[in-house]
Motif scaffolding. Structure first.
Motif, PDB file in Angstrom:
ATOM      1  N   VAL A 198     -10.856  -1.815  -4.322  1.00 17.59           N
ATOM      2  CA  VAL A 198     -10.070  -3.046  -4.354  1.00 17.59           C
ATOM      3  C   VAL A 198     -10.480  -3.856  -5.583  1.00 17.59           C
ATOM      4  O   VAL A 198     -11.631  -4.295  -5.682  1.00 17.59           O
ATOM      5  CB  VAL A 198     -10.271  -3.875  -3.074  1.00 17.59           C
ATOM      6  CG1 VAL A 198      -9.397  -5.132  -3.118  1.00 17.59           C
ATOM      7  CG2 VAL A 198      -9.950  -3.048  -1.838  1.00 17.59           C
ATOM      8  N   ARG A 254     -13.683   0.807   2.079  1.00 20.53           N
ATOM      9  CA  ARG A 254     -13.047  -0.015   1.057  1.00 20.53           C
ATOM     10  C   ARG A 254     -14.150  -0.770   0.323  1.00 20.53           C
ATOM     11  O   ARG A 254     -14.965  -1.458   0.946  1.00 20.53           O
ATOM     12  CB  ARG A 254     -12.073  -1.019   1.691  1.00 20.53           C
ATOM     13  CG  ARG A 254     -10.869  -0.372   2.335  1.00 20.53           C
ATOM     14  CD  ARG A 254     -10.134  -1.348   3.255  1.00 20.53           C
ATOM     15  NE  ARG A 254      -9.692  -2.541   2.555  1.00 20.53           N
ATOM     16  CZ  ARG A 254      -8.548  -2.631   1.889  1.00 20.53           C
ATOM     17  NH1 ARG A 254      -7.749  -1.562   1.828  1.00 20.53           N
ATOM     18  NH2 ARG A 254      -8.186  -3.747   1.292  1.00 20.53           N
ATOM     19  N   ALA A 264     -10.741   7.076   0.145  1.00 20.37           N
ATOM     20  CA  ALA A 264     -11.535   5.866  -0.114  1.00 20.37           C
ATOM     21  C   ALA A 264     -10.680   4.923  -0.956  1.00 20.37           C
ATOM     22  O   ALA A 264      -9.791   5.359  -1.682  1.00 20.37           O
ATOM     23  CB  ALA A 264     -12.840   6.203  -0.832  1.00 20.37           C
ATOM     24  N   THR A 265     -10.975   3.614  -0.865  1.00 17.68           N
ATOM     25  CA  THR A 265     -10.164   2.612  -1.549  1.00 17.68           C
ATOM     26  C   THR A 265     -11.042   1.709  -2.405  1.00 17.68           C
ATOM     27  O   THR A 265     -12.063   1.188  -1.938  1.00 17.68           O
ATOM     28  CB  THR A 265      -9.396   1.737  -0.539  1.00 17.68           C
ATOM     29  OG1 THR A 265      -8.583   2.577   0.281  1.00 17.68           O
ATOM     30  CG2 THR A 265      -8.507   0.734  -1.249  1.00 17.68           C
ATOM     31  N   LEU A 318     -17.832   4.339  -3.703  1.00 16.55           N
ATOM     32  CA  LEU A 318     -16.859   4.422  -2.622  1.00 16.55           C
ATOM     33  C   LEU A 318     -17.346   5.423  -1.577  1.00 16.55           C
ATOM     34  O   LEU A 318     -17.694   6.558  -1.910  1.00 16.55           O
ATOM     35  CB  LEU A 318     -15.495   4.874  -3.147  1.00 16.55           C
ATOM     36  CG  LEU A 318     -14.861   4.028  -4.265  1.00 16.55           C
ATOM     37  CD1 LEU A 318     -13.485   4.575  -4.614  1.00 16.55           C
ATOM     38  CD2 LEU A 318     -14.763   2.580  -3.840  1.00 16.55           C
ATOM     39  N   ARG A 350       0.815  -1.209   0.000  1.00 16.49           N
ATOM     40  CA  ARG A 350       0.000   0.000   0.000  1.00 16.49           C
ATOM     41  C   ARG A 350       0.852   1.264   0.000  1.00 16.49           C
ATOM     42  O   ARG A 350       0.399   2.338   0.392  1.00 16.49           O
ATOM     43  CB  ARG A 350      -0.982   0.028   1.174  1.00 16.49           C
ATOM     44  CG  ARG A 350      -1.878  -1.199   1.274  1.00 16.49           C
ATOM     45  CD  ARG A 350      -3.029  -0.975   2.210  1.00 16.49           C
ATOM     46  NE  ARG A 350      -3.991  -0.059   1.631  1.00 16.49           N
ATOM     47  CZ  ARG A 350      -4.948   0.557   2.339  1.00 16.49           C
ATOM     48  NH1 ARG A 350      -5.019   0.367   3.639  1.00 16.49           N
ATOM     49  NH2 ARG A 350      -5.801   1.368   1.747  1.00 16.49           N
ATOM     50  N   HIS A 409      -2.382   4.310   2.688  1.00 10.84           N
ATOM     51  CA  HIS A 409      -2.998   4.190   4.006  1.00 10.84           C
ATOM     52  C   HIS A 409      -3.806   5.441   4.358  1.00 10.84           C
ATOM     53  O   HIS A 409      -4.729   5.371   5.166  1.00 10.84           O
ATOM     54  CB  HIS A 409      -1.928   3.958   5.075  1.00 10.84           C
ATOM     55  CG  HIS A 409      -1.265   2.616   4.979  1.00 10.84           C
ATOM     56  ND1 HIS A 409      -0.146   2.395   4.200  1.00 10.84           N
ATOM     57  CD2 HIS A 409      -1.585   1.428   5.545  1.00 10.84           C
ATOM     58  CE1 HIS A 409       0.220   1.125   4.308  1.00 10.84           C
ATOM     59  NE2 HIS A 409      -0.638   0.503   5.110  1.00 10.84           N
ATOM     60  N   GLU A 441      -5.140  -2.239  -5.267  1.00  9.83           N
ATOM     61  CA  GLU A 441      -5.925  -1.234  -4.562  1.00  9.83           C
ATOM     62  C   GLU A 441      -5.644   0.140  -5.159  1.00  9.83           C
ATOM     63  O   GLU A 441      -4.490   0.493  -5.400  1.00  9.83           O
ATOM     64  CB  GLU A 441      -5.588  -1.234  -3.070  1.00  9.83           C
ATOM     65  CG  GLU A 441      -5.920  -2.544  -2.369  1.00  9.83           C
ATOM     66  CD  GLU A 441      -5.688  -2.468  -0.869  1.00  9.83           C
ATOM     67  OE1 GLU A 441      -5.458  -1.333  -0.374  1.00  9.83           O
ATOM     68  OE2 GLU A 441      -5.734  -3.510  -0.212  1.00  9.83           O
ATOM     69  N   HIS A 487     -14.954  -3.537  -2.776  1.00 14.35           N
ATOM     70  CA  HIS A 487     -14.360  -4.553  -3.643  1.00 14.35           C
ATOM     71  C   HIS A 487     -15.091  -4.578  -4.984  1.00 14.35           C
ATOM     72  O   HIS A 487     -16.314  -4.438  -5.054  1.00 14.35           O
ATOM     73  CB  HIS A 487     -14.443  -5.929  -2.983  1.00 14.35           C
ATOM     74  CG  HIS A 487     -13.483  -6.090  -1.840  1.00 14.35           C
ATOM     75  ND1 HIS A 487     -12.291  -6.761  -1.962  1.00 14.35           N
ATOM     76  CD2 HIS A 487     -13.543  -5.646  -0.558  1.00 14.35           C
ATOM     77  CE1 HIS A 487     -11.653  -6.735  -0.808  1.00 14.35           C
ATOM     78  NE2 HIS A 487     -12.400  -6.064   0.071  1.00 14.35           N
ATOM     79  N   GLY A 492      -6.333   4.284  -4.576  1.00 15.35           N
ATOM     80  CA  GLY A 492      -6.763   5.345  -3.674  1.00 15.35           C
ATOM     81  C   GLY A 492      -7.479   6.434  -4.444  1.00 15.35           C
ATOM     82  O   GLY A 492      -6.857   7.130  -5.256  1.00 15.35           O
TER      83      GLY A 492
END
Length: 753
Positions: free
Chosen positions: A275, A336, A272-273, A331, A221, A268, A306, A338, A308
């Motif tokens: 995946v 997170r 928002a992430t 998001l 990450r 980190h 991932e 997926h 960002g």
């Protein structure tokens, strides 16, 4: 041909020590600063770029989101000239000097996107040689310097440096290294390229995609220089091999000693992430809700990636020839989400046009295609009551040259004129004019005009004009003029003008004029002019906003003129009663608020500007105090004072405007115009108005202490013919019918903290 150079210059942290004790020392804290520059204008004789400022904004955003650069520690400079760039570099040096503290490592990111040649950068026809630029960057008092130059003939800089080509790497906070590194997007005789589809340069586009997480091969990450360079190299080469400009070969010149890798972005801390699960494989494009391409990559099966991103809704397109599938994901802030193959839905191929000049190719294609190939029946004249009762009849679509629709009629294509009492619809292509009392519709290509009392619609790329009493809509790539009593909407890439009594909306690279009695909205990146009696809104505008009410722009190169002006990055001037911006070149108003700006007004809340308290005395007002607020050159004064007279004590209140000029060695000169209202001390009635033009020469003894003094010229206008005694020395007195005017030279002296 549009050209774009990308050069990445990185100079690393010096070798701290060779001893084991020094190697075990704790890593220093890191503070990053940035100067981000975008310039489409290379001067006369050079094609104006479309996306240099877009690239600069994207790079500024990713480093702010994920690269550890706070908004207060970065400067975004759009369309500067040579002097403006060096002035910004001077401000950067001053910011680093203020930010240095024991135990803190200072890092600088410098980014430039625009024109250049083998000798240097080109800004509005002015050249900055690579030697001059390198010297200016080296003069920045930072421990680590990262410079990104996005222009043509990038190999010239690395060849002149004479380094040894080695695998690229930089170093994180625990590393002990010395040396420098240069990375370029193309060789000396190659042109870097930008694309209408991605709305930016290839290398910067993939650089940003990689920094957002697509390049994170280690899955820790954190994206390092080594990872993002390898990602951008591979993607740029693959995407440019078949372009008209030819393949770009990014290269590097590195002279570094040590071990470790510099972390450029850290996922980190992302808002928002997204995946991308292991089962997703193929060519992926990620677009936001506005249709902007925010990330692009080739994802192998079995690998989790991932990204960002900002909170919001995204559309993901997976290209696995011969199939194209799409899915959507939302998001949430701090969450997170997926994305797996189960969210993908097969999509049918559709006819599209590229942005910019791509619409011309589509127009030629539509015009050249033979009618039988498109399954048209040629019906020269159509007369219809309704589509079921018409000469066109049933069967394959009809192409009409003249159509008269007594109520409502339909054609597949039109090469002429269609007139309808209630409505006229052409479902595919129009080359002509549609006139109706109600509704016009063109589902494909429009070349001509639509005139209706109700609504006009053109879903495909359009060219021409729409006139209605109610509503206009034109599809992407349009070049139209719209006039409506109610509402106008133009698709992305439109060129032309909008006039409405109510509301205008333009998406993408709109070029033209919006005039409304209510609201103008320019979505995405636009060029043009907005004029309204109410509210102007723009995401990113090159042009001007003029309103009798409120102007708001995220990024603006031009001017805002209104009662209240809101701006993010304003490369121009704000003129209004209240001006608010993150950064602005100049603000003129009663109240000005910004992190960094030159401001002309009475109340200036400029974070990186002048914030002082002045105390002075003069022959007219022996005891006065003022709050001085402004930018680096202009300032405003809010003042109050006392004038103990022989018969009564008078108070004074007022304000003024001034210009501050540094003279070097701690000396300065100020010229200001001060307007004070004098009042009787017993009943607080106004006794007159005092205007003073003052020239002060001062010396700064410490950062928060200065002394100054100088002459003044004073004009006092009494409230009535009974003028009170004021000031002393020789005076010129004029007795008027209702007032007395006194003129005299004076002096003043004071301190500033």
């Amino acid at each position: 041909m549009r050209t774009l150079l990308i050069t990445l210059l990185l100079a690393a942290l010096p070798l701290a020590a060779a001893t084991r004790a020094a190697a075990d020392a704790p890593a220093p804290s890191v503070r990053r600063f940035a100067l981000i520059v975008g310039a489409n204008d290379g001067g006369a004789g050079r094609v104006r770029l479309r996306y240099a400022t877009t690239d600069a904004t994207a790079v500024a955003r990713v480093f702010e989101d994920l690269g550890g650069i706070s908004r207060s520690d970065r400067l975004l400079l759009l369309e500067p000239d040579r002097a403006g760039l060096f002035e910004a570099l001077g401000r950067l040096r001053a910011a680093l000097a203020r930010g240095r503290s024991p135990g803190t490592r200072l890092e600088v990111v410098f980014y430039y996107s625009g024109h250049s040649d083998e000798l240097g950068l080109l800004l509005r026809g002015e050249r900055i040689t690579y030697d001059d630029l390198r010297q200016a960057i080296n003069a920045v008092p930072a421990d680590v310097r990262v410079a990104i130059l996005d222009s043509c003939s990038s190999g010239a800089m690395t060849r002149r440096k004479g380094g040894v080509r080695r695998p690229p790497f930089l170093f994180d906070g625990s590393s002990r290294v010395a040396g420098h590194a240069y990375l370029t997007s193309a060789s000396m005789d190659e042109a870097a390229q930008e694309s209408d589809r991605i709305r930016g340069s290839f290398f910067t586009h993939f650089l940003v995609s990689g920094l957002r997480g697509a390049a994170d091969l280690s899955r820790d990450r954190r994206v390092t220089l080594n990872e993002v360079y390898q990602f951008a190299f591979n993607e740029t080469l693959a995407r440019t091999e078949r372009t008209q400009g030819g393949a770009q070969h990014p290269s590097y010149d590195i002279q570094l000693a040590g071990s470790g890798d510099l972390v450029l972005t850290d996922l980190h801390g992302t808002a928002a992430t997204m995946v991308l699960d292991a089962d997703v494989a193929g060519r992926l494009s990620v677009r936001d809700r506005a249709g902007n391409l925010v990330a692009e990559l080739t994802k192998p099966a079995g690998r989790v990636i991932e990204l960002g991103l900002d909170p919001g809704e995204y559309r993901i397109t997976l290209d696995q020839p011969p199939h194209v599938r799409e899915g959507r994901v939302r998001l949430e802030r701090g969450g997170r989400a997926h994305f797996a193959t189960g969210l993908l839905v097969a999509q049918a191929a559709e006819r599209v046009a590229t942005r910019g000049d791509g619409t011309a190719e589509l127009a030629a294609e539509v015009a050249a295609a033979p009618a039988p190939a498109r399954r048209y029946r040629i019906v020269p004249f159509n007369l219809s009551l309704v589509p079921e009762l018409s000469v066109n009849g049933h069967g394959p679509g009809a192409l009409n040259f003249v159509a008269l629709n007594l109520v409502y009629g339909e054609s597949a294509a039109l090469r002429g004129v269609a007139v309808g009492v209630a409505g006229s619809i052409v479902r595919e292509d129009v080359a002509g004019v549609q006139v109706s009392a109600g509704l016009n519709y063109a589902g494909g290509w429009l070349r001509g005009a639509q005139v209706g009392a109700g609504a006009n619609l053109a879903r495909g790329p359009a060219r021409g004009g729409q006139v209605t009493a109610g509503f206009n809509l034109a599809g992407p790539g349009s070049r139209v003029v719209q006039a409506a009593a109610g509402f106008n909407l133009v698709g992305a890439g439109a060129q032309g003008g909008q006039v409405a009594a109510g509301f205008n909306w333009a998406e993408g690279a709109f070029e033209g004029v919006q005039v409304a009695a209510g609201l103008n909205r320019a979505a995405g990146r636009s060029r043009g002019l907005q004029v309204t009696a109410g509210l102007n809104l723009a995401d990113e505008l090159v042009g001007a906003q003029v309103a009798a009410g409120i102007n708001s722009a995220g990024v603006l190169r031009g001017a805002q003129v209104g009662v209240v002006n809101f701006g993010g990055e304003v490369q121009g001037t704000q003129i209004g009663v209240v001006n608010i911006a993150r950064r602005a070149r100049l603000q003129i108003g009663v109240v000005n608020v910004a992190e960094d700006a030159e401001a002309v007004g009475l109340v200036n809340a400029i974070k990186h500007g002048a914030q002082h308290v002045d105390a002075w005395g003069s022959e007219t007002i022996p005891a006065a105090i003022a709050v001085r607020l402004g930018g680096r050159r202009f300032y405003g004064l809010l003042a109050a004072g006392l004038n103990p007279g022989t018969d009564r004590v008078r108070s004074a209140y007022g304000g003024g405007l001034g210009v501050h000029t540094p003279l070097g060695a701690g000396y300065f000169a100020d010229v200001d115009l001060l307007e004070m209202s004098l009042h009787d001390g017993e009943n607080v009635t106004q006794v007159g108005q005092l205007t003073s033009l003052r020239l002060a020469v001062g010396c700064r003894l410490a950062r928060r202490l200065a002394v100054y003094g100088g002459p003044s010229f004073n004009v006092f206008v009494s409230q009535d013919r009974q003028s009170p005694a004021i000031g002393f020395g020789p005076q010129q007195v004029y007795q008027m019918t209702a007032h007395t005017i006194r003129l005299w030279p004076g002096f003043f002296a004071g301190i500033q903290i």
